[in-house]
Design an enzyme around this catalytic site. Structure first.
Site, PDB file in Angstrom:
ATOM      1  CB  CYS A 115      -0.899   0.008   1.224  1.00  0.00           C
ATOM      2  SG  CYS A 115      -1.754   1.574   1.388  1.00  0.00           S
ATOM      3  CG  LEU A 116       3.377   2.090  -2.658  1.00  0.00           C
ATOM      4  CD1 LEU A 116       3.875   2.044  -4.086  1.00  0.00           C
ATOM      5  CD2 LEU A 116       4.541   2.324  -1.716  1.00  0.00           C
TER       6      LEU A 116
END
Lengths: 162, 432
Positions: A115-116
């Site tokens: 998750c960025l």
């Protein structure tokens, strides 16, 4: 952003061509710049004794794979890393995946994509097309691993490979 | 042969084997599963509950699945409902919104659906509509097709289980936009029901290149707002023209910082957005009403903004700029016409009228002006005007505002009461 991240970031050359994988020669140009940036980043990591990933790509530079590792209490934890260059690149960042951690942490999308969205995507959006893969690793994967890996180790979800 | 030679040739064989396996995997993913369709439907032998219907019938019988839809013609809403049978719509993403959209279109009797998704059904999806717990583990597109062909065997359903943002898959996606229709031509509409920025940008890119009209939809991560947007390349803003639009949800921004990536979702918001999207789709495909360019939904305040957004002349997407130029040229060379042609007012003829009921025109001179007191929010009007108190000297009241009129009437009443009291007193005095 801490000082070491800043200094390693400054050492990474910026990409100049705005080109995606569907742009033919322009893409090859950017690919060249990209390789140079990655080599510089890895070299820089090695000289400061903070080497933490290695990468290679297919011929067209659209599929990337390699290893990344993290030291926790002097023990090395190594993972396969892979990602595709999306056709919308460089407007959207590559989605870096650590497939073997899929399902082990909530901070991951299907297929082990880390998750960025919180810490990295706004940064990428502001800096496109100057940012490349080396930046995605330094500012995306690096901080993610620094937070997630110790947590996973402490929870006993991952063990060092013998 | 030396030992190193042997090791080398073994290494060579291993790498060739790996390459072959990789090739096989990518080929498998690329093949549209419509080609291998029969095998899947054979695995689940669920005989359709009825035969395919060649022509839609408006006959009102319990067994006609289209009677309520064909009634739209009788009601004067849709001119030719049956043309929906020729339409092909691609739905990208069949999750919380997309699956409901696909079901709605299937029940409306759409000609063909092309579904794209690379996700699997999970138990964590059960807070939304459509998928059933026993479908967990199946790919979403396959599970959707199994359900949809059973609901309406007339609809052709083609599924693609892949991620459209990678090079090879994107080419297949563009190919299906170009040749996916029932007559192997361009499809009618693309609906984006995806949950991430990358996929939206990929749909945007494909539609700008192919000059394909599409609609974007989205539900916020906190599950209390959503939107739909109609995008006609060159005419309205594309997805890259402006930063993504969100409906202000009246929530303190700080509370949005979330732990982990688990987004919230509600079946309600998803269904509302799916409903908006399919309604706009039907209006576009069947040419009735006004196609909305943007509709927002804020669930906390039940606020629905409706806007139009012009394209950005310096949009980052090269093809968007090309389409904008084309559109400008097109409208400058065309005589100015209204976008939406109002259907001519045909007199409604009732087939039978045994009771001789007629509609009588109300006296137009008596028609109440929409004064400030009776005006409601924009877009809303009363079904009938509230009854008004008869005015005594209507000619006197003409120049007065409603509040002045009320005051005047009140004063007159007091005056009348005082006069009456006066009169009674005088009468009593006379008697004395």
């Amino acid at each position: 952003m801490d000082e070491t991240t800043k200094s390693s970031l400054k050492a990474i050359p910026l990409c100049k061509t705005k080109a995606g994988p569907r742009d033919g020669d322009l893409w090859m140009e950017r690919l060249k710049a990209k390789y140079e940036a990655i080599i510089a980043a890895v070299q820089n990591n090695k000289t400061s004794d903070r080497d933490w990933f290695k990468l290679e790509a297919n011929e067209r530079g659209t599929k990337w794979f390699g290893k990344c590792w993290y030291f926790h209490n002097m023990v090395k934890y190594e993972f396969d890393v892979e990602f595709d260059i999306p056709i919308t690149y460089p407007v959207t960042a590559p989605e870096i995946a650590l497939p073997e951690l899929d399902g082990k942490t909530a901070k991951m999308y299907r297929g082990g994509k880390i998750c960025l969205s919180e810490h990295f995507k706004p940064l990428w959006a502001r800096n496109t097309p100057k940012f490349g893969i080396a930046h995605a690793f330094a500012l995306g994967l690096g901080p993610w691993m620094a937070v997630e890996i110790p947590d996973l180790i402490e929870k006993g979800i991952i063990q060092p490979k013998a | 042969m030396t030992e190193s030679d042997v090791a080398e040739s073994i290494g060579d064989i291993v790498s060739r084997l790996n390459n072959a396996l990789d090739d096989l995997e990518t080929k498998k993913n690329q093949t549209p599963s419509v080609l291998k369709g029969p095998t899947v439907s054979q695995e689940r032998p669920s005989a359709p509950y009825r035969q395919k219907i060649e022509k839609l019938s408006a006959e009102v019988v319990d067994s006609n699945p289209y009677s309520r839809l064909m009634a739209l013609q009788r009601m004067g809403i849709v001119r030719d409902y049956e043309q929906i049978r020729d339409k092909t719509v691609a739905v990208v993403g069949v999750g919380g919104v997309g699956s409901v959209v696909a079901e709605m279109l299937t029940r409306c009797g759409i000609g063909k659906l092309i579904l794209f998704d690379y996700d699997k059904v999970e138990i964590a999806n059960m807070n939304r509509l459509f998928y059933q717990p026993n479908q967990a583990g199946l790919s979403k597109v396959e599970a959707a097709r199994d359900t949809l062909i059973h609901v309406n065997p007339d609809v052709q359903i083609e599924v693609h289980n892949f991620n459209i943002t990678t090079m090879d898959n994107f080419d297949v996606f563009v190919g299906r936009i170009r040749n996916g229709s029932l007559k192997s031509g361009k499809i009618d509409l693309v609906l984006s029901c995806v949950d991430n920025f990358e996929a939206r940008m990929a749909v945007n890119m494909a539609c700008n290149e192919e000059n394909q009209i599409w609609m974007e939809s989205g539900v916020s991560e906190n599950a209390v707002s959503g939107h739909i947007q109609y995008i006609e390349p060159g005419k309205t803003a594309c997805f890259a023209c402006v930063p993504p639009l969100v409906v202000a949800s009246n929530i303190d921004e700080r509370t949005l910082k979330r732990e982990g990536v688990c987004a919230a979702s509600l079946p309600t918001t998803m269904a509302v957005v799916a409903g908006f999207l399919v309604m706009n789709t039907l209006k576009y495909l069947l040419n009735f009403g006004e196609v909305s360019h943007y509709v927002g939904y804020n669930a906390l305040a039940d606020f629905f903004p409706r806007e139009s957004i012009k394209p950005n002349p310096s949009c980052d997407d090269r093809h968007c700029q090309i389409r904008q130029k084309e559109y400008e040229e097109k409208i400058s060379s065309e005589p100015i016409t209204l976008d939406i042609q109002a259907p001519e007012d045909e007199p409604i003829i009732h087939e039978e009228n045994d009771w001789g009921i007629e509609v009588v025109d109300s006296d137009t001179t008596e028609a109440p002006s929409s004064s400030a007191a009776t005006e409601v929010a924009p877009g809303l009007k009363f079904a009938y005007e509230p009854t008004q108190t008869p005015k005594k000297n209507s000619s006197d009241n003409l120049k007065l505002s409603p509040s002045q009129a009320v005051t005047k009437e009140w004063m007159e009443n007091i005056r009348d009461a005082l006069l009456e009291e006066d009169r009674l007193k005088k009468e009593q005095n006379k008697r004395k």
